[in-house]
Design an enzyme around this catalytic site. Structure first.
Site, mmCIF file in Angstrom:
data_model
loop_
_atom_site.group_PDB
_atom_site.id
_atom_site.type_symbol
_atom_site.label_atom_id
_atom_site.label_comp_id
_atom_site.label_asym_id
_atom_site.label_seq_id
_atom_site.Cartn_x
_atom_site.Cartn_y
_atom_site.Cartn_z
ATOM 1 N N GLY A 156 15.376 3.705 -8.137
ATOM 2 C CA GLY A 156 14.818 2.982 -9.270
ATOM 3 C C GLY A 156 13.480 3.581 -9.649
ATOM 4 N N ARG A 157 12.644 2.774 -10.286
ATOM 5 C CA ARG A 157 11.345 3.281 -10.730
ATOM 6 C C ARG A 157 10.492 3.763 -9.560
ATOM 7 N NH1 ARG A 157 9.807 -1.723 -14.803
ATOM 8 N NH2 ARG A 157 11.221 -1.210 -16.509
ATOM 9 N N ILE A 158 10.453 2.974 -8.501
ATOM 10 C CA ILE A 158 9.623 3.356 -7.349
ATOM 11 C C ILE A 158 10.225 4.569 -6.650
ATOM 12 C CG2 ILE A 158 8.680 2.584 -5.145
ATOM 13 C CD1 ILE A 158 8.758 -0.286 -6.272
ATOM 14 N N THR A 236 9.760 -0.107 2.541
ATOM 15 C CA THR A 236 8.728 -0.823 1.771
ATOM 16 C C THR A 236 9.388 -1.691 0.699
ATOM 17 O OG1 THR A 236 8.486 1.082 0.291
ATOM 18 C CG2 THR A 236 6.949 0.928 2.151
ATOM 19 N N ARG A 238 12.381 -4.636 1.089
ATOM 20 C CA ARG A 238 12.490 -6.013 1.555
ATOM 21 C C ARG A 238 13.027 -6.017 2.977
ATOM 22 N NH1 ARG A 238 9.653 -7.041 -1.951
ATOM 23 N NH2 ARG A 238 9.832 -8.556 -3.646
ATOM 24 N N GLU A 267 8.593 -13.330 7.061
ATOM 25 C CA GLU A 267 7.179 -13.007 6.834
ATOM 26 C C GLU A 267 6.360 -14.277 6.677
ATOM 27 O OE1 GLU A 267 6.957 -10.341 3.493
ATOM 28 O OE2 GLU A 267 8.031 -8.747 4.523
ATOM 29 N N HIS A 286 3.069 -6.189 4.407
ATOM 30 C CA HIS A 286 3.602 -6.273 3.041
ATOM 31 C C HIS A 286 2.503 -6.007 2.008
ATOM 32 C CE1 HIS A 286 7.067 -8.214 0.583
ATOM 33 N NE2 HIS A 286 6.470 -7.285 -0.127
#
Length: 324
Positions: A156-158, A236, A238, A267, A286
């Protein structure tokens, strides 16, 4: 009567000041402590808009308490904390904050990759504890990043932004995605591989997928066995995409070399979590999007989504059921 808004965490005044003229605002007045469930259950009953964080579970039970709720604005890209199906059935809009955190999260992901590969955290602790007494040929040796093969799961974008950073280190790039991205393959010089093959050939594997029923425990015992014994796994995205028990065993048995984790299934993670006991794991709380500028942009976008929805406009970042 003006529409009512509830905000589940204290936000900077400059972010919410634009709402005050048109809405009645209530806000949980703590920055570090999440709103208790019982407080949220009461606050949500009569509000028209809810601005929440990933720390809040906006499930069917909570949604059913909300008589007037029209929009849930999540200050995050992911929205696995929200029952989008239940919200949609009730005619409640759900929004997120994509785009603004892409570059910052890619920075953190590559930084975590470097820190894990070169044992930076371990080396810093080694120095601070007074263990550094001499130089030796194989002391705290890690894995080279330059020239290595990076496998990106989720382009995706990341993922695309991470690939651009990796090119600067002359890394060989491969990816797996639900659908192939032919244009990105040409632009980035990245090759598509089935996930099994990607795991076999990659020196570094980065998880950059949303958590959905299809991706839950996507990386488990069998997938970890496919990886090289010298490989590094970075997450990084989920927690819950990786089977943490299987990962712990693979790291303990040195079936893979190391892992860098910014996210966990639960978390905040417990300080006695088994993964935190291993020397070949770098862990972070996170902080993928945790730059001042990016968090301010995320908050501002969540507020804008909320205001647009309550004004009767279609929010820019509306989450649709077919995207969950």
């Amino acid at each position: 009567m003006r529409p009512k808004i509830y905000i589940t965490r204290k936000l900077p005044e400059q972010i919410i000041e634009g709402l005050r003229g048109n809405f009645d605002i209530r806000m949980w007045d703590e920055e570090e402590i999440p709103v208790p469930r019982e407080v949220l259950e009461e606050e949500v009953k009569e509000v028209d808009g809810l601005l929440c964080l990933l720390t809040e579970q906006i499930d069917e039970s909570l949604i059913n308490r909300a008589v007037n709720l029209k929009i849930i604005a999540n200050m995050a890209v992911g929205h696995n904390n929200i029952d989008v199906h239940s919200a949609t059935e009730r005619g409640i809009m759900v929004t997120n904050t994509p785009g603004v955190l892409t570059e910052t999260t890619a920075d953190l992901t590559f930084g975590l990759l470097l820190a894990t590969a070169r044992r930076m955290m371990e080396a810093a602790d080694y120095l601070k504890s007074g263990k550094w007494e001499t130089w030796s040929p194989m002391q705290l040796t890690g894995q080279d990043v330059h020239g290595a093969t990076l496998g990106i799961i989720g382009l995706g974008r990341i993922g695309e932004a991470l690939a651009k950073r990796a090119k600067g280190f002359d890394m060989n790039l491969v990816y797996f995605n639900r659908s192939r991205k032919y244009e990105q393959e040409k632009e980035l010089g990245i090759d598509y591989l089935p996930i099994e093959k990607l795991l076999q050939v990659s020196d570094f594997v980065c998880i950059l997928l949303p958590l959905t029923p299809d991706t839950a425990y996507m990386i488990g015992k069998e997938q970890l066995k496919l990886m090289k014994r010298t490989s590094v796994l970075i997450n990084t995205a989920r927690g819950g995409i990786i089977d943490e028990k299987a990962l712990y065993q693979a790291l303990k048995d040195r079936d893979i070399w190391a892992a860098g984790l910014d996210v966990f299934e639960e978390e905040p993670v417990s300080v006695d979590h088994p993964l935190l006991t291993l020397p070949n794991v770098v862990t972070l709380p996170h902080i993928g999007s945790a730059s001042i500028a990016t968090r301010m942009k995320m908050a501002a976008l969540a507020v804008q989504n909320l205001a647009d929805g309550l004004a009767g406009d279609t929010p820019r970042n509306l989450v649709l059921l077919n995207k969950t």
